[in-house]
Design a protein around this motif. Structure first.
Motif, PDB file in Angstrom:
ATOM      1  N   LYS A 276      40.281  49.536-117.358  1.00 19.48           N
ATOM      2  CA  LYS A 276      39.085  49.136-116.620  1.00 19.48           C
ATOM      3  C   LYS A 276      38.411  47.938-117.279  1.00 19.48           C
ATOM      4  CE  LYS A 276      34.693  50.685-114.701  1.00 19.48           C
ATOM      5  NZ  LYS A 276      33.787  51.817-114.395  1.00 19.48           N
ATOM      6  N   ARG A 279      40.382  44.774-116.517  1.00 22.80           N
ATOM      7  CA  ARG A 279      40.145  44.311-115.151  1.00 22.80           C
ATOM      8  C   ARG A 279      38.742  43.730-114.997  1.00 22.80           C
ATOM      9  NH1 ARG A 279      44.085  46.018-111.568  1.00 22.80           N
ATOM     10  NH2 ARG A 279      43.240  44.340-110.286  1.00 22.80           N
ATOM     11  N   ASP A 282      38.913  40.202-116.084  1.00 20.45           N
ATOM     12  CA  ASP A 282      39.518  39.408-115.009  1.00 20.45           C
ATOM     13  C   ASP A 282      38.490  39.079-113.928  1.00 20.45           C
ATOM     14  OD1 ASP A 282      41.946  39.557-116.292  1.00 20.45           O
ATOM     15  OD2 ASP A 282      42.711  41.206-115.063  1.00 20.45           O
ATOM     16  N   LEU A 283      37.694  40.075-113.550  1.00 22.99           N
ATOM     17  CA  LEU A 283      36.705  39.881-112.488  1.00 22.99           C
ATOM     18  C   LEU A 283      35.631  38.882-112.913  1.00 22.99           C
ATOM     19  CD1 LEU A 283      35.909  40.877-109.650  1.00 22.99           C
ATOM     20  CD2 LEU A 283      34.517  42.628-110.756  1.00 22.99           C
ATOM     21  N   ARG A 286      36.864  35.405-112.809  1.00 21.24           N
ATOM     22  CA  ARG A 286      36.888  34.878-111.442  1.00 21.24           C
ATOM     23  C   ARG A 286      35.518  34.336-111.053  1.00 21.24           C
ATOM     24  NH1 ARG A 286      38.660  39.589-107.848  1.00 21.24           N
ATOM     25  NH2 ARG A 286      37.985  38.132-106.229  1.00 21.24           N
ATOM     26  N   VAL A 320      35.010  40.434-103.586  1.00 18.07           N
ATOM     27  CA  VAL A 320      35.242  41.728-104.219  1.00 18.07           C
ATOM     28  C   VAL A 320      35.596  42.715-103.117  1.00 18.07           C
ATOM     29  CG1 VAL A 320      34.288  43.547-105.678  1.00 18.07           C
ATOM     30  CG2 VAL A 320      33.555  41.174-106.012  1.00 18.07           C
ATOM     31  N   GLU A 323      40.945  47.265-104.393  1.00 14.89           N
ATOM     32  CA  GLU A 323      40.998  47.996-105.655  1.00 14.89           C
ATOM     33  C   GLU A 323      39.852  47.622-106.590  1.00 14.89           C
ATOM     34  OE1 GLU A 323      44.384  47.206-108.062  1.00 14.89           O
ATOM     35  OE2 GLU A 323      44.371  45.044-107.711  1.00 14.89           O
ATOM     36  N   TYR A 324      39.376  46.371-106.513  1.00 14.33           N
ATOM     37  CA  TYR A 324      38.239  45.990-107.355  1.00 14.33           C
ATOM     38  C   TYR A 324      36.980  46.743-106.931  1.00 14.33           C
ATOM     39  CZ  TYR A 324      40.568  42.223-109.902  1.00 14.33           C
ATOM     40  OH  TYR A 324      41.394  41.514-110.739  1.00 14.33           O
ATOM     41  N   SER A 325      36.775  46.902-105.635  1.00 13.90           N
ATOM     42  CA  SER A 325      35.611  47.649-105.159  1.00 13.90           C
ATOM     43  C   SER A 325      35.693  49.111-105.573  1.00 13.90           C
ATOM     44  CB  SER A 325      35.507  47.545-103.634  1.00 13.90           C
ATOM     45  OG  SER A 325      35.224  46.223-103.244  1.00 13.90           O
ATOM     46  N   PHE A 328      35.217  49.245-109.566  1.00 10.61           N
ATOM     47  CA  PHE A 328      33.875  48.878-110.030  1.00 10.61           C
ATOM     48  C   PHE A 328      32.800  49.298-109.027  1.00 10.61           C
ATOM     49  CE2 PHE A 328      36.794  45.871-112.096  1.00 10.61           C
ATOM     50  CZ  PHE A 328      36.534  46.219-113.414  1.00 10.61           C
TER      51      PHE A 328
END
Length: 447
Positions: A276, A279, A282-283, A286, A320, A323-325, A328
Motif C-alpha cells: 500500500k 502504491r 506511485d499515486l 502522478r 483516481v 484499484e486506486y480508489s 485508498f
C-alpha cells in the motif's frame, strides 16, 4: 480472562482545529505512527510466546488496540504505554465467548490462534470484511482445519478442534494476514507446511517471525514463476523486542501537506515498504509530488524507508479510479484536497461507498472545498475538481468524521488566512499521533 491495560491518549503537542493558519512549510524530520496491520500481527505472535514481548511504535488505532480483548480472553496479558505495547503470553486458555475482530488482519490472527489451539472457538467480524475473512479461512481449510462459517450477518466462524495438517497452499500475491493465520495455526504442529507466493523477498511478517527465533526456508519454485515458503513444525517462539515501521495513511498525510506548502523540506523516517505504501508513492508522484527515497531498516531489522519531500514542483491533475480508489478509499478526502491545488481537472471515481453511512463524505468534501474557494463538481460516484492557485481560509464542517477532519486540517494549513473546523471528527482517536507529528515540523509565518 487476563488483564488488559487500555492505551492512554498520547501527550503530545497538537493542532488547534478552531484556528488553523497558513504555514510556510513542513521542515525537519519526523517518524510516523506504527503500521496498524503489522502491529496487529506482532501482538498476535506475542500471545503465543512464553514470556514478555514488546512492540515499539505500535499503532494506537482503536481497531489495533481492540485485539487486546480477544487475546486477553485467550489468556494473554496486553498493556499499552504511549506507542509501546507489552504482551505476555504462552498459556492459552479456552473461552466460550465469541471473539470479536475489528479488521481482516485481526480476524486472520485470531482464527489462526484458535486453529492451532487444542480447543478451537468462534471469531466474528463485521459484514463489510466478509471477503477478506473468507480468504484466511480458505487457507486454513486447505491445511485440514474444519471451519463452520455463517454466510449472513453477524458473520461468525467456528474453528474446530482438529489441528492443521501438513500441506501446501497457493497464496498468489503476498498477503500478510493469510500468512499470519497459517503461521499461528501451524506453530505447534508437526510436519511441513508450505505456501507459494508470486513475489520473492522477505516481508515484514517474516522478519517478525525470525526475530522471535522462528525458522523459515524460502526458495524459487522450479519451472514456475513463484516462490516457496516452507515452515517445519513444531516450533517455539521466544520473547523479543520489535520496532515497527510507520503507517501509510500518516505518510500520505504528511507528504501531501508538505507538497502543498511553498517552503517544505521534510524527511519522514522509518516508513513502511508494504504494497500500500509503495502504491501511495506511485499515486503521489502522478500528482507530481517530488519524493526522494532512501532504504533503511528499523532498529529491529524490518525494512523501512526515509522519504524526503521538498516544495519544488507544481502539482498536476490525475485520475483516481478502479484499484486506486479501492486501495485508498479512506484517503479520498485527503486526495481531494491535493487535487484542489493541482493544475487542471482531477477526476475521482468509483467511491460511491463514501456516500453511505452516517456521513455523505463526497458531498461534505465538495461543500467544504467550495467554502475554501475551490472549484468542485459532484458526480454519483465521486468528484471532479478544477485546481486553484490558492485555497482561501474559512469555516468548514468536519461532519463528525475523522477522515474528513484530517483532510481539512491539511487544507486549513495550506489555505491563505485562518480556517476553523466545526463539528470535527475524532482525529486523535482514529489516527493517534498524526496531529502531533504535523505540529512537530510545521513552520508558521514569522517563526
Amino acid at each position: 480472562m487476563a488483564d488488559t491495560v487500555v492505551a492512554e491518549p498520547l501527550a503530545v503537542e497538537t493542532i488547534d482545529l478552531s484556528a488553523l493558519t497558513h504555514c510556510r512549510g513542513l521542515v525537519g524530520e519526523c517518524d510516523l505512527p506504527g503500521d496498524p496491520e503489522l502491529s496487529t500481527v506482532a501482538l498476535a505472535f506475542g500471545a503465543l510466546v512464553e514470556g514478555e514481548t514488546t512492540v515499539a511504535r505500535c499503532s494506537q488505532r482503536p481497531e489495533v488496540v481492540a485485539i487486546a480483548q480477544p487475546l486477553s480472553m485467550l489468556g494473554a496479558e496486553v498493556s499499552f504505554e504511549g506507542e509501546t505495547a507489552t504482551i505476555s503470553g504462552g498459556g492459552l486458555q479456552k473461552t466460550e465467548s465469541v471473539l470479536e475482530a475489528r479488521t481482516p488482519t485481526a480476524f486472520s490472527c485470531v482464527a489462526g490462534v484458535l486453529a492451532g489451539s487444542p480447543f478451537g472457538g468462534t471469531v466474528a467480524i463485521e459484514e463489510g470484511y466478509l471477503r477478506s475473512a473468507r480468504s484466511a479461512l480458505d487457507a486454513l481449510e486447505s491445511f485440514g482445519v474444519v471451519v463452520r462459517a455463517t454466510e449472513e450477518p453477524p458473520y461468525q466462524a467456528e474453528i474446530g478442534v482438529n489441528v492443521p495438517k501438513p500441506g501446501s497452499y497457493a497464496l498468489g500475491e503476498p498477503d500478510s494476514a493469510i500468512k499470519a493465520a497459517v503461521f499461528l495455526a501451524a506453530l505447534g504442529q508437526s510436519g511441513t507446511f508450505e505456501m507459494i507466493q508470486d513475489l520473492a523477498g522477505e516481508d515484514d511478517l517474516e522478519v517478525l517471525f525470525r526475530r522471535a527465533q522462528g525458522r523459515l526456508d524460502k526458495g524459487r519454485v522450479e519451472d514456475a514463476d513463484g516462490h516457496r515458503i516452507v515452515f517445519e513444525g513444531p516450533q517455539e517462539l521466544h520473547p523479543s523486542d520489535h520496532v515497527l515501521p510507520g503507517d501509510a495513511t500518516a505518510a500520505g498525510c504528511l507528504m501531501g501537506l508538505a507538497a502543498l506548502l511553498p517552503e517544505s523540506d521534510l524527511s519522514i523516517r522509518d516508513a513502511n515498504t508494504d504494497w500500500k505504501t509503495r502504491r501511495l508513492i506511485d499515486l503521489l508522484r502522478r500528482f507530481n509530488v517530488g519524493i526522494e527515497i532512501e532504504k533503511t531498516r528499523t532498529e529491529s531489522g524490518i525494512a523501512s524507508r526515509t522519504y524526503r519531500v521538498e516544495s519544488k514542483e507544481e502539482l498536476r491533475k490525475i485520475k483516481v479510479a478502479g484499484e486506486y480508489s479501492e486501495l485508498f478509499f479512506e484517503e479520498i478526502p485527503l486526495l481531494s484536497v491535493l487535487a484542489s491545488a493541482a493544475t487542471g481537472e482531477t477526476v475521482i471515481r468509483d467511491v460511491s461507498g463514501l456516500r453511505e453511512g452516517k456521513t455523505d463524505v463526497i458531498g461534505l468534501m465538495a461543500e467544504n472545498l467550495r467554502r475554501l474557494d475551490a472549484r468542485v463538481g459532484e458526480i454519483s460516484d465521486g468528484l471532479v475538481i478544477e485546481g486553484t492557485s490558492a485555497l482561501q481560509g474559512g469555516e468548514v464542517d468536519g461532519g463528525g468524521d475523522a477522515r474528513v477532519t484530517l483532510a481539512l486540517v491539511v487544507a486549513g494549513l495550506a489555505a491563505e488566512g485562518e480556517t476553523k473546523i466545526v463539528n470535527p471528527g475524532p482525529v486523535e482517536a482514529t489516527y493517534p499521533g498524526i496531529l502531533g507529528r504535523i505540529a512537530s515540523v510545521v513552520q508558521v509565518k514569522g517563526r
